[in-house]
Design a protein around this motif. Structure first.
Motif, PDB file in Angstrom:
ATOM      1  N   GLU A  61      52.835  40.756  30.614  1.00 19.47           N
ATOM      2  CA  GLU A  61      52.063  41.728  31.391  1.00 19.47           C
ATOM      3  C   GLU A  61      52.116  41.492  32.904  1.00 19.47           C
ATOM      4  N   GLU A  62      52.228  40.242  33.338  1.00 20.05           N
ATOM      5  CA  GLU A  62      52.250  39.975  34.773  1.00 20.05           C
ATOM      6  C   GLU A  62      53.503  40.560  35.424  1.00 20.05           C
ATOM      7  N   VAL A  63      54.663  40.364  34.783  1.00 18.99           N
ATOM      8  CA  VAL A  63      55.905  40.935  35.312  1.00 18.99           C
ATOM      9  C   VAL A  63      55.874  42.453  35.249  1.00 18.99           C
ATOM     10  N   LEU A  64      55.356  43.007  34.154  1.00 25.85           N
ATOM     11  CA  LEU A  64      55.261  44.462  34.033  1.00 25.85           C
ATOM     12  C   LEU A  64      54.377  45.041  35.134  1.00 25.85           C
ATOM     13  N   SER A  65      53.278  44.373  35.429  1.00 21.44           N
ATOM     14  CA  SER A  65      52.387  44.841  36.493  1.00 21.44           C
ATOM     15  C   SER A  65      53.105  44.851  37.843  1.00 21.44           C
ATOM     16  N   SER A  66      53.850  43.782  38.121  1.00 21.42           N
ATOM     17  CA  SER A  66      54.564  43.691  39.396  1.00 21.42           C
ATOM     18  C   SER A  66      55.704  44.708  39.479  1.00 21.42           C
ATOM     19  N   ALA A  67      56.467  44.838  38.395  1.00 22.70           N
ATOM     20  CA  ALA A  67      57.633  45.715  38.410  1.00 22.70           C
ATOM     21  C   ALA A  67      57.242  47.181  38.507  1.00 22.70           C
ATOM     22  N   HIS A  68      56.198  47.566  37.795  1.00 24.64           N
ATOM     23  CA  HIS A  68      55.789  48.975  37.755  1.00 24.64           C
ATOM     24  C   HIS A  68      54.636  49.283  38.714  1.00 24.64           C
ATOM     25  N   HIS A  69      54.131  48.243  39.397  1.00 23.03           N
ATOM     26  CA  HIS A  69      52.987  48.422  40.306  1.00 23.03           C
ATOM     27  C   HIS A  69      51.757  48.922  39.553  1.00 23.03           C
ATOM     28  N   TRP A  70      51.510  48.312  38.404  1.00 20.61           N
ATOM     29  CA  TRP A  70      50.338  48.630  37.610  1.00 20.61           C
ATOM     30  C   TRP A  70      49.252  47.603  37.882  1.00 20.61           C
ATOM     31  N   SER A  71      48.017  48.017  37.665  1.00 27.95           N
ATOM     32  CA  SER A  71      46.917  47.060  37.714  1.00 27.95           C
ATOM     33  C   SER A  71      46.854  46.309  36.388  1.00 27.95           C
ATOM     34  N   THR A  72      46.104  45.214  36.379  1.00 28.29           N
ATOM     35  CA  THR A  72      45.935  44.458  35.138  1.00 28.29           C
ATOM     36  C   THR A  72      45.299  45.314  34.054  1.00 28.29           C
ATOM     37  N   THR A  73      44.345  46.142  34.461  1.00 32.11           N
ATOM     38  CA  THR A  73      43.700  47.038  33.504  1.00 32.11           C
ATOM     39  C   THR A  73      44.695  48.022  32.914  1.00 32.11           C
ATOM     40  N   ASP A  74      45.638  48.518  33.734  1.00 32.26           N
ATOM     41  CA  ASP A  74      46.667  49.435  33.238  1.00 32.26           C
ATOM     42  C   ASP A  74      47.475  48.805  32.107  1.00 32.26           C
ATOM     43  N   THR A  75      47.940  47.580  32.317  1.00 31.91           N
ATOM     44  CA  THR A  75      48.779  46.939  31.304  1.00 31.91           C
ATOM     45  C   THR A  75      48.005  46.659  30.029  1.00 31.91           C
ATOM     46  N   PHE A  76      46.738  46.304  30.152  1.00 31.60           N
ATOM     47  CA  PHE A  76      45.965  46.050  28.947  1.00 31.60           C
ATOM     48  C   PHE A  76      45.661  47.349  28.197  1.00 31.60           C
ATOM     49  N   TRP A  77      45.535  48.467  28.904  1.00 31.69           N
ATOM     50  CA  TRP A  77      45.327  49.733  28.210  1.00 31.69           C
ATOM     51  C   TRP A  77      46.606  50.199  27.504  1.00 31.69           C
ATOM     52  N   VAL A  78      47.764  49.815  28.040  1.00 31.07           N
ATOM     53  CA  VAL A  78      49.015  50.101  27.327  1.00 31.07           C
ATOM     54  C   VAL A  78      48.981  49.424  25.962  1.00 31.07           C
ATOM     55  N   LEU A  79      48.582  48.153  25.936  1.00 28.77           N
ATOM     56  CA  LEU A  79      48.466  47.433  24.668  1.00 28.77           C
ATOM     57  C   LEU A  79      47.341  48.011  23.812  1.00 28.77           C
ATOM     58  N   GLY A  80      46.253  48.423  24.455  1.00 30.42           N
ATOM     59  CA  GLY A  80      45.132  48.985  23.706  1.00 30.42           C
ATOM     60  C   GLY A  80      45.516  50.257  22.961  1.00 30.42           C
ATOM     61  N   GLY A 403      38.989  44.827  22.102  1.00 30.19           N
ATOM     62  CA  GLY A 403      39.570  43.547  22.454  1.00 30.19           C
ATOM     63  C   GLY A 403      40.443  43.564  23.689  1.00 30.19           C
ATOM     64  N   SER A 404      41.179  44.660  23.912  1.00 33.94           N
ATOM     65  CA  SER A 404      42.082  44.719  25.066  1.00 33.94           C
ATOM     66  C   SER A 404      41.496  45.529  26.208  1.00 33.94           C
ATOM     67  N   GLY A 405      41.318  46.836  26.000  1.00 37.22           N
ATOM     68  CA  GLY A 405      40.820  47.687  27.082  1.00 37.22           C
ATOM     69  C   GLY A 405      39.405  47.351  27.507  1.00 37.22           C
ATOM     70  N   MET A 406      38.473  47.335  26.545  1.00 37.95           N
ATOM     71  CA  MET A 406      37.098  46.991  26.875  1.00 37.95           C
ATOM     72  C   MET A 406      36.977  45.524  27.261  1.00 37.95           C
ATOM     73  N   GLY A 407      37.847  44.690  26.678  1.00 37.27           N
ATOM     74  CA  GLY A 407      37.847  43.278  27.054  1.00 37.27           C
ATOM     75  C   GLY A 407      38.133  43.092  28.527  1.00 37.27           C
ATOM     76  N   ALA A 408      39.084  43.889  29.060  1.00 36.77           N
ATOM     77  CA  ALA A 408      39.401  43.818  30.486  1.00 36.77           C
ATOM     78  C   ALA A 408      38.188  44.203  31.326  1.00 36.77           C
ATOM     79  N   THR A 409      37.445  45.218  30.857  1.00 36.41           N
ATOM     80  CA  THR A 409      36.255  45.655  31.577  1.00 36.41           C
ATOM     81  C   THR A 409      35.176  44.572  31.570  1.00 36.41           C
ATOM     82  N   VAL A 410      34.997  43.904  30.422  1.00 33.51           N
ATOM     83  CA  VAL A 410      33.992  42.848  30.314  1.00 33.51           C
ATOM     84  C   VAL A 410      34.366  41.656  31.192  1.00 33.51           C
TER      85      VAL A 410
END
Length: 462
Positions: A61-80, A403-410
């Motif tokens: 997720e860290e590389v994906l965030s950097s490459a696509h300019h996504w936030s951490t929340t964005d990448t976790f919602w992709v998994l969610g 676990g993923s999306g709401m987890g990021a919010t928590v």
């Protein structure tokens, strides 16, 4: 000159005191052209191939965030979203299979194509919305079709001893991702991420498709010819059957719901899967925030995946001897308690303790999946298992979001301390719900006289 068409072997339909029908007389080799062990090994390999979608995502997720300019929340919602569709497709896939509209082969081949496309979308998507559509929706649907087919086909071929074998196959969904966890940690960067993801997509497509080509469901009510269906549960030396007696009858989905046990399983799995997805999504980021190096971060996730997978097989084997419900209680309690251990080890900056509790968390966070996969046919029978288990497994879509999306919010609101404490409490709540599980109809069945048995015979169609 004419060639006679092959004649399938004769079978008998035996009815027990509860009215349950067993189809006996046909060996697995008669039906498959090979040993039924193939229906363990092939699903296992397919599960290992598909596991990279979920268990290696946190490392990428860290590389994906950097490459696509996504936030951490964005990448976790992709998994969610991936988790939502991976879980939601289990019931419709099972329904199509049980009605004969979709074969096990067809479901797995379709899933292989969609899962492969998901990685290509993750590689080339110009924005997070298309990544969610490609990887989350298409990839999640494909992975769910493969997962649900591979898990419940084992119980159909091993109705008399499903725990260990279901756990073995289910375990492939965790430890199969271990090589990719290290690839994504050490050899995955913004300069090569497209190439790596494209090759991962090809790998998933090819291996799952090859395995799926040979998958086949047994006939309805099939029972192995070498086990007497009227005497199996009475054999004192057969602990698997004495501890986990077969379902009293074959339940349709609505009948299973009305027993109250299927909804209870659903809620129990919501909590357990939410804690599991939280650990998968946040353990590596938490390790990095605590100042642990990349080796410890990757190793913690690698250990978690290995133990997650092997734990599924071990607990499946244990459940054949100790009992499915008792093993489930033990597993989800361990899952809940281990979250407090991971948090404590991180807070005191202890790398050895962090790896130790990653070990314990990995065991508890995956071993409950084969328990539910085995409990469903134990409680409701094999004939509608693809649908019934699909209903129970659909709870993972709620757990995945939590676990993923709401987890990021928590985590953003309460920090890792608050999130891990909440996860631990939810794991223990799942154990409390599991205490209420009981096999539908079994107390009444024990009062039925054993002598009221009937049998009928027939010949399989050519």
């Amino acid at each position: 000159m004419t060639t006679a068409s092959p004649v399938r072997p004769a079978y008998r339909e035996v009815t027990d005191a509860n009215g349950r029908v067993y189809r006996v007389g046909e060996s697995a080799r008669d039906l498959l052209g090979g040993p039924r062990l193939l229906m363990v090994l092939l699903p296992w390999v397919a599960m290992m191939a598909i596991s990279v979608s979920e268990y290696a995502f946190g490392s990428a997720e860290e590389v994906l965030s950097s490459a696509h300019h996504w936030s951490t929340t964005d990448t976790f919602w992709v998994l969610g979203v991936w988790t939502v569709f991976q879980a939601a497709v289990a019931f419709p896939t099972g329904r199509l299979r049980e009605r004969g509209i979709l074969t096990a082969r067809g479901a797995t081949l379709t899933g292989a194509v969609l899962a492969g496309l998901g990685f290509f979308a993750l590689s080339h998507a110009p924005n997070v919305a298309l990544a969610i559509l490609g990887f989350g929706v298409l990839g999640g649907t494909g992975a769910g079709m493969v997962y649900s087919t591979c898990v419940n086909i084992v119980g159909k071929w091993y109705p008399e001893r499903r725990g260990g074998k279901t756990g073995f196959v289910n375990g492939g969904f965790a430890y199969g991702a271990v090589p990719m966890i290290f690839v994504f940690t050490y050899s995955f960067h913004t300069g090569n991420y497209r190439t790596v993801l494209d090759w991962v997509g090809v790998y998933v497509l090819v291996f799952v498709a090859i395995c799926g080509w040979f998958l086949k469901d047994p006939p309805k009510n099939w029972w192995p010819e070498d086990v007497d269906p009227l005497q199996h549960s009475k054999q004192a030396n057969d602990k698997a059957l004495s501890k986990n007696p077969p379902a009293v009858r074959q339940y349709e989905p609505m009948e299973a719901i009305r027993t109250g046990m299927l909804p209870l399983m659903w809620f129990c799995l919501v909590l357990a899967s939410g804690v599991s997805i939280f650990g998968i999504s946040f353990q590596v980021p938490f390790a990095k925030e605590m100042g642990f190096g990349p080796l410890v971060a990757a190793s913690s996730m690698g250990i978690m995946s290995i133990i997650n997978g092997t734990g599924r097989g071990v607990t499946g084997w244990i459940s054949d001897r100790l009992g499915r419900k008792q093993t489930l209680l033990l597993v989800v309690a361990i899952e809940g308690l281990s979250q407090f251990g991971v948090l404590w080890a991180g807070d005191i900056r202890s790398e050895p303790l962090f790896l130790f509790f990653a070990f314990i968390s990995g065991f508890g966070s995956g071993a409950f999946f084969p328990m539910f996969a085995s409990l469903v046919p134990d409680y409701f029978g094999e004939n509608n298992n693809a649908q019934n288990y699909g209903l129970v497994y659909s709870s993972k879509l709620v757990g995945g979001l939590a676990g993923s999306g709401m987890g990021a919010t928590v985590v953003a609101a309460w920090g890792y301390s608050g999130a891990y404490v909440l996860a631990g409490c939810l794991g223990l709540a799942s154990a409390a719900l599991a205490l209420l599980l009981r096999q539908p109809g079994r107390p009444a069945a024990r009062r039925v006289r054993a002598g009221s048995l009937q049998a009928s015979s027939g010949t399989a169609p050519a």
